[in-house]
Scaffold this active site. Sequence first.
Site, PDB file in Angstrom:
ATOM      1  N   HIS A   1      -0.407  14.935   8.149  1.00 16.08           N
ATOM      2  CA  HIS A   1      -1.255  15.144   9.321  1.00 16.08           C
ATOM      3  C   HIS A   1      -0.785  16.432  10.024  1.00 16.08           C
ATOM      4  O   HIS A   1       0.420  16.699  10.112  1.00 16.08           O
ATOM      5  CB  HIS A   1      -1.096  14.010  10.344  1.00 16.08           C
ATOM      6  CG  HIS A   1      -1.654  12.684   9.904  1.00 16.08           C
ATOM      7  ND1 HIS A   1      -2.345  12.484   8.730  1.00 16.08           N
ATOM      8  CD2 HIS A   1      -1.613  11.474  10.530  1.00 16.08           C
ATOM      9  CE1 HIS A   1      -2.706  11.206   8.642  1.00 16.08           C
ATOM     10  NE2 HIS A   1      -2.271  10.572   9.716  1.00 16.08           N
TER      11      HIS A   1
ATOM     12  N   ARG B   1     -10.497  13.316  10.888  1.00 12.55           N
ATOM     13  CA  ARG B   1     -10.093  13.091   9.501  1.00 12.55           C
ATOM     14  C   ARG B   1     -10.467  14.322   8.676  1.00 12.55           C
ATOM     15  O   ARG B   1     -11.592  14.828   8.798  1.00 12.55           O
ATOM     16  CB  ARG B   1     -10.837  11.862   8.961  1.00 12.55           C
ATOM     17  CG  ARG B   1     -10.349  11.409   7.623  1.00 12.55           C
ATOM     18  CD  ARG B   1      -9.006  10.748   7.670  1.00 12.55           C
ATOM     19  NE  ARG B   1      -9.043   9.435   8.287  1.00 12.55           N
ATOM     20  CZ  ARG B   1      -7.951   8.749   8.622  1.00 12.55           C
ATOM     21  NH1 ARG B   1      -6.746   9.265   8.425  1.00 12.55           N
ATOM     22  NH2 ARG B   1      -8.038   7.557   9.168  1.00 12.55           N
TER      23      ARG B   1
ATOM     24  N   CYS C   1       0.972   6.967  13.246  1.00 12.58           N
ATOM     25  CA  CYS C   1       1.517   8.177  12.604  1.00 12.58           C
ATOM     26  C   CYS C   1       1.295   9.444  13.444  1.00 12.58           C
ATOM     27  O   CYS C   1       2.204  10.273  13.577  1.00 12.58           O
ATOM     28  CB  CYS C   1       0.907   8.345  11.223  1.00 12.58           C
ATOM     29  SG  CYS C   1      -0.844   7.935  11.147  1.00 12.58           S
TER      30      CYS C   1
ATOM     31  N   ARG D   1       2.203  -3.220  19.343  1.00 14.78           N
ATOM     32  CA  ARG D   1       2.781  -1.992  19.927  1.00 14.78           C
ATOM     33  C   ARG D   1       2.762  -1.970  21.451  1.00 14.78           C
ATOM     34  O   ARG D   1       3.682  -1.454  22.075  1.00 14.78           O
ATOM     35  CB  ARG D   1       2.027  -0.753  19.414  1.00 14.78           C
ATOM     36  CG  ARG D   1       2.357  -0.409  17.984  1.00 14.78           C
ATOM     37  CD  ARG D   1       1.584   0.821  17.539  1.00 14.78           C
ATOM     38  NE  ARG D   1       1.691   1.008  16.113  1.00 14.78           N
ATOM     39  CZ  ARG D   1       0.753   1.590  15.369  1.00 14.78           C
ATOM     40  NH1 ARG D   1      -0.346   2.056  15.931  1.00 14.78           N
ATOM     41  NH2 ARG D   1       0.923   1.719  14.072  1.00 14.78           N
TER      42      ARG D   1
ATOM     43  N   SER E   1      -4.827   9.529   3.564  1.00 13.60           N
ATOM     44  CA  SER E   1      -3.855   8.453   3.298  1.00 13.60           C
ATOM     45  C   SER E   1      -3.554   7.647   4.555  1.00 13.60           C
ATOM     46  O   SER E   1      -3.048   6.534   4.474  1.00 13.60           O
ATOM     47  CB  SER E   1      -2.561   9.016   2.711  1.00 13.60           C
ATOM     48  OG  SER E   1      -2.036   9.992   3.577  1.00 13.60           O
ATOM     49  N   GLY E   2      -3.865   8.202   5.723  1.00 11.05           N
ATOM     50  CA  GLY E   2      -3.702   7.455   6.961  1.00 11.05           C
ATOM     51  C   GLY E   2      -4.592   6.216   6.994  1.00 11.05           C
ATOM     52  O   GLY E   2      -4.317   5.262   7.722  1.00 11.05           O
TER      53      GLY E   2
ATOM     54  N   ASN F   1       2.454  11.677   7.081  1.00 10.07           N
ATOM     55  CA  ASN F   1       2.098  10.445   7.792  1.00 10.07           C
ATOM     56  C   ASN F   1       2.636   9.192   7.111  1.00 10.07           C
ATOM     57  O   ASN F   1       2.867   8.175   7.765  1.00 10.07           O
ATOM     58  CB  ASN F   1       0.575  10.337   7.919  1.00 10.07           C
ATOM     59  CG  ASN F   1      -0.143  10.524   6.594  1.00 10.07           C
ATOM     60  OD1 ASN F   1      -0.071  11.601   6.010  1.00 10.07           O
ATOM     61  ND2 ASN F   1      -0.822   9.496   6.113  1.00 10.07           N
TER      62      ASN F   1
ATOM     63  N   VAL G   1       2.253   2.819   2.354  1.00 13.44           N
ATOM     64  CA  VAL G   1       3.412   2.745   3.266  1.00 13.44           C
ATOM     65  C   VAL G   1       4.514   1.866   2.654  1.00 13.44           C
ATOM     66  O   VAL G   1       5.696   2.239   2.658  1.00 13.44           O
ATOM     67  CB  VAL G   1       2.984   2.242   4.661  1.00 13.44           C
ATOM     68  CG1 VAL G   1       4.195   2.029   5.556  1.00 13.44           C
ATOM     69  CG2 VAL G   1       2.028   3.238   5.310  1.00 13.44           C
TER      70      VAL G   1
ATOM     71  N   GLY H   1       0.861  -1.185   0.000  1.00  7.40           N
ATOM     72  CA  GLY H   1       0.000   0.000   0.000  1.00  7.40           C
ATOM     73  C   GLY H   1       0.901   1.239   0.000  1.00  7.40           C
ATOM     74  O   GLY H   1       2.106   1.148  -0.264  1.00  7.40           O
TER      75      GLY H   1
END
Length: 361
Positions: free
Chosen positions: A243, A236, A128, A99, A158-159, A335, A13, A11
């Site tokens: 961002h 958003r 991000c 995470r 795009s996030g 981001n 990223v 994608g």
Amino acid sequence: MGLNVAIVGVGPVGDRILRCLKERSFPLAAQPVVMATTARTEVLGDEEVQVHKTAPELFEGIDVVFFAGREGAKGASREWADVAIKAGAYCIDNGSDFRMYPDVPLVVPEVNMDAVTPNTKLIASPNCSTIQMVVAVAPLHRAAGIKRIVVSTYQSVSGWGLKAMEELEQQLCCLARGEEVPFDPCVFTRRICLDCIPHIDRFTASGYTKEELKMVNETRKILDSPEMQVSPTAVRVPVMIGHAESVNVEFRRPLSAAEARAILSDPVQSPGIVVMDGPAVDPHATASRKAPDELQYPTQVDILQDEYKDLVLVGRIRDDETVDHAINLWVVADNLRKGAATNVVQIAEKMIERGFWPGKV
Ligand SMILES: NC(=O)c1ccc[n+]([C@@H]2O[C@H](COP(=O)([O-])OP(=O)(O)OC[C@H]3O[C@@H](n4cnc5c(N)ncnc54)[C@H](OP(=O)(O)O)[C@@H]3O)[C@@H](O)[C@H]2O)c1
């Protein structure tokens, strides 16, 4: 000599990771092995690339795997990180799955690279919006100790991923042609074009969204401050990439806006930051048309410039006149780059510097 690299996920990223590796002259032993859920060729990083269907044998001999896949049970790192680690690779994951695991370091290289040790096999990269905020506030935290952060985000489509970028583009085209504007409620709950939606990821019982809770929990983990108060609202906005965040920071000890500006302008104390907070320079000013007496500040368009795309831009640094020891900041980053791809590539670069692959680089 160099490292054997794999990327799982193609994608936006995954695309930016490939670009970062090339632009930053990352020491590669061979072209990265690129994987997704199906095999095909794709144009990534401006080149036609062979994408492989992810399979265990593709991780053999790989030194570092960058995960840029979807999250969750059927997501890339849940499915493949164990396989990659057993094959001997270090894994650096853009997704949220690991995470908050206590034994998985959550790393922003400018802030807490020491969390990574040679025994660490899986490293998580934060959300991000968390990354850009902690890059900006960590130097201030070291100076005066942060007590509380109130943050509102202005996050680009795009996030969400490629489908959201395509949706905004399609909506803008329909709007320009005077046609009815369609939307897919599985991407955003409402039409994003010409609107702002205070809803990113799912709502939790507390009324906060999962995106907002990521900012709370990840900030505390990265800054090693479980008591830090973080009060977020994630929104958003109809911007393609980049961002922005309005950040109010209250300190335990006195720190003025002028002191914060000096700290953030010092590249030794504040790596990865550019302060845009001086008087504006108007290139069109003439004797009869004077430069307007306005301040400079960064926006999501600035961050797309080559010189800024791997950095965090900070402006609007002001004393909060309603609370003791508090300031306001405006923080902007790409981001897909610093918020994702650049951060994971920088982690690997630091691991190289720290001798994780002796004899190879
Ligand atoms: N976008 C951002 O601003 C941002 C910032 C920070 C972190 N992240 C995180 O980075 C990751 C990638 O983001 P993105 O926006 O590029 O996502 P995306 O557009 O949804 O792309 C995901 C990619 O992962 C592949 N994939 C999904 N599940 C897989 C599996 N089980 N095995 C192998 N490949 C798999 C997909 O393959 P197919 O193409 O074959 O479907 C696709 O290429 C996500 O975890 C996201 O949360 C994103």
